[in-house]
Design an enzyme around this catalytic site. Structure first.
Site, PDB file in Angstrom:
ATOM      1  N   GLU A 263       0.846  -1.196   0.000  1.00  8.04           N
ATOM      2  CA  GLU A 263       0.000   0.000   0.000  1.00  8.04           C
ATOM      3  C   GLU A 263       0.878   1.241   0.000  1.00  8.04           C
ATOM      4  O   GLU A 263       1.844   1.315   0.755  1.00  8.04           O
ATOM      5  CB  GLU A 263      -0.899   0.072   1.250  1.00  8.04           C
ATOM      6  CG  GLU A 263      -2.108  -0.820   1.255  1.00  8.04           C
ATOM      7  CD  GLU A 263      -2.973  -0.579   2.502  1.00  8.04           C
ATOM      8  OE1 GLU A 263      -2.805   0.478   3.162  1.00  8.04           O
ATOM      9  OE2 GLU A 263      -3.799  -1.452   2.823  1.00  8.04           O
ATOM     10  N   GLU A 317     -13.729   5.365  -0.510  1.00  4.02           N
ATOM     11  CA  GLU A 317     -14.533   4.439   0.286  1.00  4.02           C
ATOM     12  C   GLU A 317     -15.279   5.212   1.374  1.00  4.02           C
ATOM     13  O   GLU A 317     -14.686   5.624   2.368  1.00  4.02           O
ATOM     14  CB  GLU A 317     -13.640   3.359   0.895  1.00  4.02           C
ATOM     15  CG  GLU A 317     -12.935   2.501  -0.153  1.00  4.02           C
ATOM     16  CD  GLU A 317     -11.945   1.526   0.452  1.00  4.02           C
ATOM     17  OE1 GLU A 317     -12.373   0.479   0.977  1.00  4.02           O
ATOM     18  OE2 GLU A 317     -10.737   1.815   0.425  1.00  4.02           O
ATOM     19  N   LYS A 320     -15.369   4.362   5.495  1.00  2.35           N
ATOM     20  CA  LYS A 320     -14.192   4.346   6.350  1.00  2.35           C
ATOM     21  C   LYS A 320     -14.317   5.438   7.405  1.00  2.35           C
ATOM     22  O   LYS A 320     -14.816   6.531   7.132  1.00  2.35           O
ATOM     23  CB  LYS A 320     -12.922   4.536   5.522  1.00  2.35           C
ATOM     24  CG  LYS A 320     -12.696   3.421   4.509  1.00  2.35           C
ATOM     25  CD  LYS A 320     -11.322   3.457   3.914  1.00  2.35           C
ATOM     26  CE  LYS A 320     -10.290   2.929   4.888  1.00  2.35           C
ATOM     27  NZ  LYS A 320      -8.963   2.796   4.268  1.00  2.35           N
ATOM     28  N   GLU A 326      -9.345   9.774   5.018  1.00  2.00           N
ATOM     29  CA  GLU A 326      -9.498   8.326   5.016  1.00  2.00           C
ATOM     30  C   GLU A 326     -10.484   7.843   3.953  1.00  2.00           C
ATOM     31  O   GLU A 326     -10.393   6.715   3.475  1.00  2.00           O
ATOM     32  CB  GLU A 326      -9.950   7.833   6.394  1.00  2.00           C
ATOM     33  CG  GLU A 326      -8.889   7.936   7.468  1.00  2.00           C
ATOM     34  CD  GLU A 326      -7.662   7.112   7.135  1.00  2.00           C
ATOM     35  OE1 GLU A 326      -7.821   5.919   6.809  1.00  2.00           O
ATOM     36  OE2 GLU A 326      -6.551   7.660   7.177  1.00  2.00           O
TER      37      GLU A 326
END
Length: 494
Positions: A263, A317, A320, A326
């Site tokens: 990542e 997303e 999250k 985030e």
């Protein structure tokens, strides 16, 4: 007998040479912690459209595995921290999981890595002690199926596994993790599996802007940071963090283990205090990262060393938790439009020049509103391509703007063409409330959106597509030449 031995040896040599020619790779993480994402089938189309060849998922979701069958995309799949206990306790649990969740879809779905646990040292209920037993059971299950040499087993870690990372030559693992770290490293070395790590220069800059310059975090620094122990020069934080891990591994005498970055990335949006979380910085970081990796630059301590890297993440997303950043690491919005332009090949010839090639005089474009109903968008699209006299050939099948094949994407292209052809006024972007103005160029890949004073979008698309095809042909020719050289060497040996 001698000739048979030579044949076996030469074949082995050829396979080794081909493996060495693989070079560094760039993949993308496909997280699904959201309630508005497209179906896995649509995601598989999007991934192929953008020439993403390596993908990491965080589980073994059956729908995802089915969607990527026969696509050629290589998948890294995961076993979550919550499943470590049953996997570590009983071999039968690993055997059953492999039999039910993997074997029915392999090899049509190309699975190359299994991650057993994710950043376990960061989890509230530290599951570190279960990682290695679970890894061993998964490997045993793979060995029973004859796949232990085709699918690598490892576990991912945060950079927090180090107690010291600067200067890089002083890199050292946190001694509190020694009880599970040593057997894990022994497992990786014995099975030629990579040490997987998640690296985020963004956080280093965000949390310590007085000590880390933004340019250094973004691969943009014109100055160098010198490691006083080795004299090695560092122009970016990514390399420094990688080398800190290499030195930490060498300090424990694990010199053969390769590092894989599972990542890394940069958020495009953040809370008011996260001023560096912008689309421009995200594009800059990921563009420079891709070029750095694809060029096989290596790091100061390991020049020319192959490095496989996965960018986080495919989509924003919305489920999250935490700060705004985030939820905004994605390369794409859930409607499959690009958050910013990014060329996954590292060449920069197609998408990365889009912004400069099609800068509008007023810096605005018109796209379909995400709140408009599909019926309203379809009606407006039909009007734009009919009475509105918009050239909609680019959104027809096999044309540059056909994918993603949905009404939002097609309407956005048509709306913008009408808007630019009619003076780029507020009225020209009305479409009964279905159109909205944006100041971010919505162009992507070979699909270039029209700008003020230009009606050559289709021609530009065709030219860009031709350039892309030419580049692809050249790459194919180079591969064919390399392969022929290897085959000639093999025949000469025989």
């Amino acid at each position: 007998m001698a000739r048979g031995f030579r044949l076996i040896f030469a074949t082995s040599l050829l396979l080794t040479l081909l493996g060495l020619c693989r070079g560094s790779t760039i993949g993308v993480c496909y997280g699904r912690n959201a309630d508005d994402l497209p179906t896995p089938d649509k995601v598989a189309q999007l991934v192929q459209l953008h020439k993403i060849k390596y993908l990491r998922i965080y589980d073994s979701n059956i729908q995802v595995l089915k969607a990527f069958a026969n696509t050629g995309v290589e998948l890294m799949i995961g076993i979550s921290n919550s499943d470590l206990l049953p996997f570590s306790q009983f071999q039968s649990n690993a055997d059953t999981w492999l039999r039910n969740s993997i074997l029915p879809y392999y090899p049509a779905t190309r699975i190359t890595h299994i991650t057993v646990g994710a950043e376990v040292t960061e989890s509230p209920n530290n599951a570190s002690s279960m990682v290695v037993p679970a890894m061993k059971n998964v490997l045993t299950a793979l060995r029973k199926a004859g796949l232990h040499k085709k699918i690598k087993v490892s576990s991912t870690h945060s950079l927090g596994i180090l107690s010291r990372s600067f200067p890089p030559s002083a890199g050292a693992f946190n001694s509190s993790h020694a009880f599970f770290l040593k057997p894990m490293l022994e497992f990786l070395a014995e099975n030629q599996s990579p040490f997987m790590v998640d690296i985020y220069p963004y956080y280093a800059y965000r949390d310590s802007p007085n000590n880390v310059s933004l340019d250094y975090a973004l691969f943009e620094s014109s100055s160098e940071v010198i490691d006083p122990n080795t004299g090695l020069l560092y122009t970016n934080m990514f390399d420094a963090q990688i080398d800190a891990l290499y030195f930490a591994l060498m300090a424990l005498n694990f010199r053969t283990i390769k590092i894989m970055v599972t990542e890394t990335g940069w958020p495009s949006k953040g809370s008011p205090k996260e001023t560096a979380a912008t689309p421009d910085n995200a594009q800059t970081y990921n563009t420079n990262l891709i070029r750095h990796v694809i060029n096989d630059t290596g790091t100061p301590a390991k020049p020319g060393e192959d490095l496989d890297v996965y960018i986080f993440s495919l989509f924003n997303e919305n489920r999250k938790s935490g700060l705004e950043s985030e939820r905004n690491w994605g390369l794409f919005y859930p409607d499959q439009t690009s958050v910013y332009n990014l060329d996954m090949t590292g060449k920069g010839a197609v998408t990365m020049t889009t912004e400069t090639n099609v800068t509008s005089s007023n810096g605005t474009w018109c796209i379909a509103s995400s709140t408009a109903s599909e019926m309203d968008l379809q009606n407006a699209l039909d009007w734009a391509c009919g009475p509105g006299n918009v050239d909609c050939s680019a959104i027809q099948p096999s044309q540059p703007c056909f994918e993603p094949d949905n009404v939002v994407s097609h309407a956005s292209f048509a709306f913008n063409s009408y808007y630019q052809q009619n003076g780029a006024t507020d009225i020209a972007c009305g479409f009964g409330g279905s159109g909205i103005k944006v100041n971010k160029n919505p162009s992507y890949d070979n699909c270039l959106y029209m700008t003020t004073g230009s009606n050559k979008t289709a021609a530009s698309n065709a030219t860009t597509a031709l350039a892309s095809t030419t580049t692809s042909s050249a790459a194919n020719a180079l591969f064919a030449w390399t392969l022929s050289c290897l085959l000639m060497a093999l025949l000469s040996f025989l």
